[in-house]
Design an enzyme around this catalytic site. Structure first.
Site, PDB file in Angstrom:
ATOM      1  N   ASN A 154      72.738 -19.514 -10.939  1.00 15.16           N
ATOM      2  CA  ASN A 154      73.546 -18.836 -11.953  1.00 15.16           C
ATOM      3  C   ASN A 154      72.684 -17.965 -12.853  1.00 15.16           C
ATOM      4  O   ASN A 154      71.497 -18.235 -13.022  1.00 15.16           O
ATOM      5  CB  ASN A 154      74.282 -19.889 -12.803  1.00 15.16           C
ATOM      6  CG  ASN A 154      75.431 -20.528 -12.050  1.00 15.16           C
ATOM      7  OD1 ASN A 154      76.159 -19.861 -11.329  1.00 15.16           O
ATOM      8  ND2 ASN A 154      75.584 -21.840 -12.199  1.00 15.16           N
ATOM      9  N   CYS A 175      79.578 -21.116  -4.452  1.00 18.91           N
ATOM     10  CA  CYS A 175      79.933 -21.950  -5.586  1.00 18.91           C
ATOM     11  C   CYS A 175      80.897 -23.028  -5.112  1.00 18.91           C
ATOM     12  O   CYS A 175      81.596 -22.853  -4.109  1.00 18.91           O
ATOM     13  CB  CYS A 175      80.589 -21.104  -6.685  1.00 18.91           C
ATOM     14  SG  CYS A 175      80.952 -22.008  -8.206  1.00 18.91           S
ATOM     15  N   HIS A 176      80.935 -24.154  -5.838  1.00 21.67           N
ATOM     16  CA  HIS A 176      81.784 -25.270  -5.420  1.00 21.67           C
ATOM     17  C   HIS A 176      82.987 -25.486  -6.337  1.00 21.67           C
ATOM     18  O   HIS A 176      83.691 -26.481  -6.216  1.00 21.67           O
ATOM     19  CB  HIS A 176      80.962 -26.559  -5.356  1.00 21.67           C
ATOM     20  CG  HIS A 176      80.272 -26.888  -6.649  1.00 21.67           C
ATOM     21  ND1 HIS A 176      79.085 -27.567  -6.689  1.00 21.67           N
ATOM     22  CD2 HIS A 176      80.583 -26.630  -7.940  1.00 21.67           C
ATOM     23  CE1 HIS A 176      78.708 -27.725  -7.949  1.00 21.67           C
ATOM     24  NE2 HIS A 176      79.615 -27.174  -8.722  1.00 21.67           N
ATOM     25  N   HIS A 206      83.299 -18.347 -11.579  1.00 25.18           N
ATOM     26  CA  HIS A 206      83.688 -19.160 -12.736  1.00 25.18           C
ATOM     27  C   HIS A 206      84.885 -18.586 -13.487  1.00 25.18           C
ATOM     28  O   HIS A 206      85.297 -19.166 -14.499  1.00 25.18           O
ATOM     29  CB  HIS A 206      82.518 -19.412 -13.676  1.00 25.18           C
ATOM     30  CG  HIS A 206      81.447 -20.249 -13.038  1.00 25.18           C
ATOM     31  ND1 HIS A 206      80.130 -20.208 -13.437  1.00 25.18           N
ATOM     32  CD2 HIS A 206      81.496 -21.151 -12.021  1.00 25.18           C
ATOM     33  CE1 HIS A 206      79.414 -21.046 -12.696  1.00 25.18           C
ATOM     34  NE2 HIS A 206      80.233 -21.641 -11.828  1.00 25.18           N
TER      35      HIS A 206
END
Length: 461
Positions: A154, A175-176, A206
């Site tokens: 990030n 990303c998870h 995000h």
């Protein structure tokens, strides 16, 4: 194209991570098609590697029989020779810098929940990581130009955009957060998170938006509204069981209030955890009382490993796994890096997974080349982002409050343009004005001199 695990080489840069390395390697060990692979853990910290290497060997080879050829090194160039896949899990400045990302803005009245994506923390983290990832991706381009590069670091969007801007290496960001959401939805609805839920989504890392949600043929967004309005009276579609991946990932998160608020107000659901979502909007974090009302403590980071945030505590956690004092999770997690590797060599057909990559038309009303997160089809032909058309105007508006700022941060980080960097910070929704931005920036530039070489004449493209 190599099609067997024993012929493949995977290099994990940041392989000394006490949280990530053993999880990613365990996932690979859970896929028989990848057994026999050559895996190199590369890190600048030999102390960390002295723990992560034997831990990965224990979990993958001794306990799961993967027969990986595992090794560790601090030498990036030697690690990359012959690499087919490269993963990146780094944090320049480590915990010391991450703490300053929180405390400096708070001193100037700016509150954050995570501080690694947007806001002053994300801005600072981006600027100090940009020179490092540029040097890394250019080294990959020199030594392993045909490798696939998977970035977990990030701020995901800014760093992936940086790499795609300066290098021809095939790079994507992973990303998870979506998988974490699906695990929770599976629990709420009483369904299987991988088989029974289909999503249409788009956004930036995000801040992804669920545009459509199919749950066993039902409108999942409407089902979720019913659950929100009457969680006790809601009737799930099947037996309600907490998915194993969720149990071993920290359990059910009871604080989903921000994404639920978004759904009830807009009709669409934000996909990332609430702590990440909050930082894209000023109204959730405008003061300490508001922050507490949404379930967050102003003086604590709400993030993975926040409860064991020091280096020594994370190391101790890994050592307890190595020494058998903690039970490891020896099944595949909700991370998709290993499955992406399997799909790219043709061992898994047509994997659908969230991918961060440049906009080549997957979203019509967002700028081309801006790094977006959408679903993508992954197979031996490569990574193909799935088109979603135009986003609703209010979603587009929210995203466009950040995409141009992210572009400014990339440019400032690459060129060492301090004035542009401060202008970018002043445009962030969490920052109340240019004077506050200037004061935060002054403290960051003073505190992080060694990590910001592009602003001190010590690094350039």
């Amino acid at each position: 194209m190599k099609t067997q695990g024993k012929d493949l080489k995977f290099v994990l840069i940041g392989g000394g991570s006490f949280g990530w390395s053993h999880r990613l390697i365990t996932d690979m060990a859970c896929l028989p098609a990848l057994h026999g692979m050559h895996i190199v853990l590369q890190d600048i910290n030999p102390d960390a590697l002295s723990v992560t290497l034997p831990l990965c060997q224990k979990l993958a080879n001794q306990m799961l029989g993967a027969d990986f050829r595992l090794e560790a090194t601090t030498d990036l160039r030697s690690a990359l020779k012959g690499a087919d896949f490269v993963g990146l899990t780094i944090s320049t400045g480590s915990e010391e810098a991450n703490l300053l990302d929180q405390t400096i803005p708070r001193k100037h009245g700016v509150l954050q929940t995570v501080g690694d994506t947007v806001g002053p923390g994300g801005w600072s983290r981006a600027l100090r990581n940009i020179p490092v990832v540029v040097d890394i991706i250019r080294t990959v381009e020199e030594i392993a130009p045909d490798a696939w590069f998977m970035n977990y670091s990030n701020p995901m969007t800014v760093l992936t955009r940086t790499m795609q801007k300066v290098s021809r290496v095939k790079s994507v960001g992973l990303c998870h957060e979506l998988q974490g959401l699906l695990l929770h939805l599976a629990y709420y609805f009483g369904v299987d998170w991988q088989k029974d839920i289909k999503v249409k989504m788009a956004g930036i890392n995000h801040l992804i938006w669920i545009l459509a949600l199919d749950v066993c043929g039902h409108d999942g967004l409407e089902l979720l509204k019913q659950y929100i309005q009457d969680p006790e009276g809601f009737k799930p579609l099947g037996p309600r069981v907490i998915p194993e991946e969720l149990i071993h990932g920290g359990g059910v998160n009871p604080n989903q209030r921000i994404k639920f608020d978004m759904l009830m107000r807009t009709g669409y659901l934000t996909g990332a955890g609430d702590a990440h979502t909050a930082e894209f909007f000023s109204h959730y974090l405008k003061d300490e009382e508001t922050m507490k009302r949404w379930g967050y403590a102003p003086d604590k980071r709400a993030h993975t490993f926040a409860h064991i945030h020091t280096y020594e505590k994370r190391k101790q956690h890994a050592l307890e796994l190595l020494e058998g004092k903690r039970q490891p999770f020896l099944k595949h997690s909700h991370e998709h890096a290993s499955r992406i590797v399997a799909a790219l060599i043709g061992a898994e057909e047509n994997l659908l997974t969230p991918i961060n990559t440049g906009n080549i038309g997957q979203v019509d009303n967002l700028p081309r080349q801006a790094v977006l997160e959408t679903m993508a089809l992954v197979n031996r032909l490569g990574v193909t982002p799935l088109p979603v058309g135009n986003l609703p105007e209010f979603i587009q508006t929210h995203l466009m409050r950040h995409i141009p700022v992210q572009e400014m941060i990339v440019e400032a980080g690459l060129t060492g343009n301090k004035e542009l960097a401060i202008l970018a910070l002043s445009c962030d929704p969490l920052v109340p004005g240019p004077d506050v931005a200037a004061r935060i920036a002054a403290d960051v530039f003073e505190s992080f001199q060694e990590w910001l070489p592009q602003f001190n004449g010590k690094w350039s493209l």
